[in-house]
Design an enzyme around this catalytic site. Structure first.
Site, PDB file in Angstrom:
ATOM      1  CG  ASN A   1      -1.734  -1.241   1.333  1.00 56.99           C
ATOM      2  OD1 ASN A   1      -2.261  -1.722   0.329  1.00 56.99           O
ATOM      3  ND2 ASN A   1      -1.834  -1.806   2.533  1.00 56.99           N
TER       4      ASN A   1
ATOM      5  CG  HIS B   1      -5.267  -0.784  29.897  1.00 56.55           C
ATOM      6  ND1 HIS B   1      -5.392  -0.812  28.533  1.00 56.55           N
ATOM      7  CD2 HIS B   1      -4.860   0.467  30.217  1.00 56.55           C
ATOM      8  CE1 HIS B   1      -5.052   0.371  28.042  1.00 56.55           C
ATOM      9  NE2 HIS B   1      -4.714   1.163  29.033  1.00 56.55           N
TER      10      HIS B   1
ATOM     11  CD  GLU C   1      -3.585  -3.621  33.997  1.00 58.75           C
ATOM     12  OE1 GLU C   1      -2.726  -2.902  34.527  1.00 58.75           O
ATOM     13  OE2 GLU C   1      -4.690  -3.197  33.628  1.00 58.75           O
TER      14      GLU C   1
ATOM     15  CB  SER D   1      -1.704   0.877  34.215  1.00 56.19           C
ATOM     16  OG  SER D   1      -3.119   0.848  34.119  1.00 56.19           O
TER      17      SER D   1
ATOM     18  CG  ASP E   1      -1.254  -5.817  29.939  1.00 52.60           C
ATOM     19  OD1 ASP E   1      -0.051  -5.531  29.833  1.00 52.60           O
ATOM     20  OD2 ASP E   1      -2.167  -5.056  29.563  1.00 52.60           O
TER      21      ASP E   1
ATOM     22  CG  HIS F   1       2.281  -0.021  33.319  1.00 53.33           C
ATOM     23  ND1 HIS F   1       2.608   1.303  33.193  1.00 53.33           N
ATOM     24  CD2 HIS F   1       1.101  -0.178  32.654  1.00 53.33           C
ATOM     25  CE1 HIS F   1       1.657   1.937  32.513  1.00 53.33           C
ATOM     26  NE2 HIS F   1       0.732   1.060  32.177  1.00 53.33           N
TER      27      HIS F   1
ATOM     28  CE  LYS G   1       1.935   0.948  28.691  1.00 47.03           C
ATOM     29  NZ  LYS G   1       1.388   2.237  28.253  1.00 47.03           N
TER      30      LYS G   1
HETATM   31  C1  LIG Z   1      -1.921  -2.367  31.368  1.00 47.35           C
HETATM   32  C2  LIG Z   1      -1.860  -1.748  30.019  1.00 47.35           C
HETATM   33  N1  LIG Z   1      -1.997  -2.545  28.945  1.00 47.35           N
HETATM   34  C3  LIG Z   1      -1.958  -2.039  27.703  1.00 47.35           C
HETATM   35  C4  LIG Z   1      -1.771  -0.688  27.489  1.00 47.35           C
HETATM   36  C5  LIG Z   1      -1.750  -0.160  26.097  1.00 47.35           C
HETATM   37  O1  LIG Z   1      -0.430  -0.003  25.659  1.00 47.35           O
HETATM   38  P1  LIG Z   1      -0.109   1.008  24.460  1.00 47.35           P
HETATM   39  O2  LIG Z   1       0.023   2.357  25.079  1.00 47.35           O
HETATM   40  O3  LIG Z   1       1.151   0.482  23.871  1.00 47.35           O
HETATM   41  O4  LIG Z   1      -1.264   0.926  23.513  1.00 47.35           O
HETATM   42  C6  LIG Z   1      -1.617   0.170  28.568  1.00 47.35           C
HETATM   43  C7  LIG Z   1      -1.413   1.627  28.321  1.00 47.35           C
HETATM   44  O5  LIG Z   1      -1.349   2.446  29.145  1.00 47.35           O
HETATM   45  C8  LIG Z   1      -1.674  -0.367  29.868  1.00 47.35           C
HETATM   46  O6  LIG Z   1      -1.567   0.418  30.933  1.00 47.35           O
END
Ligand SMILES: Cc1ncc(COP(=O)(O)O)c(C=O)c1O
Length: 373
Positions: free
Chosen positions: A40, A120, A163, A167, A192, A195, A224
């Site tokens: 593209n 999140h 997580e 966060s 996840d 952080h 991050k």
């Molecule tokens: C726990 C968590 N997962 C995923 C994300 C998303 O990451 P990105 O900012 O790379 O989209 C965040 C973003 O703040 C987050 O705090």
């Protein structure tokens, strides 16, 4: 070999292959003698280098499944997988895309997803998109997780999503216990570490690595502590193959910039060796936490580590604190609903190894003054 909870992926990948629908996950091999008629890159900008120090193209030009797959992607993914102790990894354009894509590709109608109440937004959206039944459990409540799994024996599959370092709250679940609960209930553990990678664990490999926990799916962010952009999903090789074929935010999206991917291997190596920065981060964190702890009542921030939530309740109070700090030359964000639950508005401070002593001094002084008011 797929992890126990994801072993169904082997059969489903074989089924895709039998139907002629399997896309072989790329390793960046590109024909250099072909006239490309599937990009593209309409104006021909993508092939040029992007920024200083890299000869990799700035743009992938198309989805990785079409003609946007480069050797630098595979190299980045090998470095990321090795870092977090996984067999394979797949790059996504953001953590948001990684969570939404992976969750919606893995969980399905008929499955149960047990999700922490403070997960999140990208996890929440991925769970919703999956069509699975979602059971939200109280924050870090492993008993509630076990109860939800225990009463869901009729579900096709069970998933636990959390997580590893929250966060907005700077706290962590008991991952060792969560792994045990998942094993007991034949559930997959999706963690996840957005952080946590870079910050916790040996060589910054994250909370799971720190605790010796093997998640079935691990999401790490590059935007991050790694200081770049994008994200990765790590796990066993069939997981990568599955996401390559079925994660819609990956399949139907332009591949991560090769120039960016080209930076990943070196940056991961830097982050792995960054114990001095991690020590400085701990020092800055300690100073900020001490400054906040001088407040009246139980004051002080919650959690531990570099995310310091100072929960004040009402949105106006959080904004007033942010303003009071701003006039003193300190920039911290008030976090309000819907980012956090109603009644838990807060000032969210984050420590950084980049703060020099002079800046840390200003921050500590300002915090003490504001806390004392
Ligand atoms: C726990 C968590 N997962 C995923 C994300 C998303 O990451 P990105 O900012 O790379 O989209 C965040 C973003 O703040 C987050 O705090």
């Amino acid at each position: 070999m797929a992890s126990r909870a994801l072993r169904h992926l082997d059969g489903e990948l074989a089924e895709l292959a039998r139907a002629g629908l399997l896309r072989a996950a790329g390793n960046g091999e590109r024909p250099d003698d072909a006239v490309v008629l599937c990009s593209n890159d309409y104006l021909g900008f993508a092939g040029g280098p992007w920024g200083v120090g890299s000869t990799a193209p700035g743009g992938a030009g198309a989805s990785r499944l079409v003609c946007g797959d480069y050797a630098v992607h595979a190299r980045a993914e090998r470095a990321l997988a090795e870092w977090v102790g996984a067999e394979a990894a797949l790059l996504f354009s953001s953590g948001y895309a990684a969570n939404v894509g992976a969750l919606a590709a893995l969980a399905r109608p008929g499955d149960l997803v047990v999700s922490d109440a403070l997960n999140h937004a990208s996890i929440v959206d991925g769970c919703r998109l999956s069509g699975a039944r979602i059971q939200v459990v109280a924050h870090r409540d492993n008993r509630a997780v076990a109860a939800a799994l225990g009463s869901a024996q009729g579900s096709a599959r069970r998933w636990v999503v959390t997580e590893s370092y929250f966060s907005m709250d700077g706290d962590s679940p008991d991952l060792v216990e969560l792994r045990r609960i998942c094993d007991e209930h034949d559930a997959a553990l999706f963690v996840d570490e957005a952080h946590a990678v870079g910050v916790f664990g040996p060589e910054g490999a994250g909370r799971c690595a720190e605790l010796g926990v093997r998640p079935d799916v691990l999401v790490g962010a590059l935007g991050k502590a790694v200081g770049l952009q994008g994200a990765f999903v790590a796990g066993d090789a069939p997981l990568r193959r599955w996401l390559w074929n079925r994660a819609r935010s990956f399949v139907f999206s332009t591949g991560v910039s090769p120039a960016l991917a080209d930076r990943v291997e070196a940056r991961v190596a830097e982050v792995r060796c960054a114990d001095e920065r991690r020590a400085r981060l701990a020092e800055v964190t300690r100073a900020l936490r001490e400054a906040l702890a001088q407040g009246p009542g139980d004051g002080g921030p919650g959690g531990q580590g570099p995310i310091l939530p100072w929960v004040v309740g009402e949105a106006e109070a959080a904004v007033a604190l942010a303003t009071a700090l701003r006039v003193r030359g300190v920039w911290a964000q008030a976090i309000r609903p819907p980012t956090v639950p109603r009644g838990t508005a807060r000032l969210r401070l984050t420590a950084s190894a980049a703060l020099v002593d002079r800046q840390l001094g200003i921050a500590v002084r300002s915090l003490r003054e504001v806390v004392a008011r």
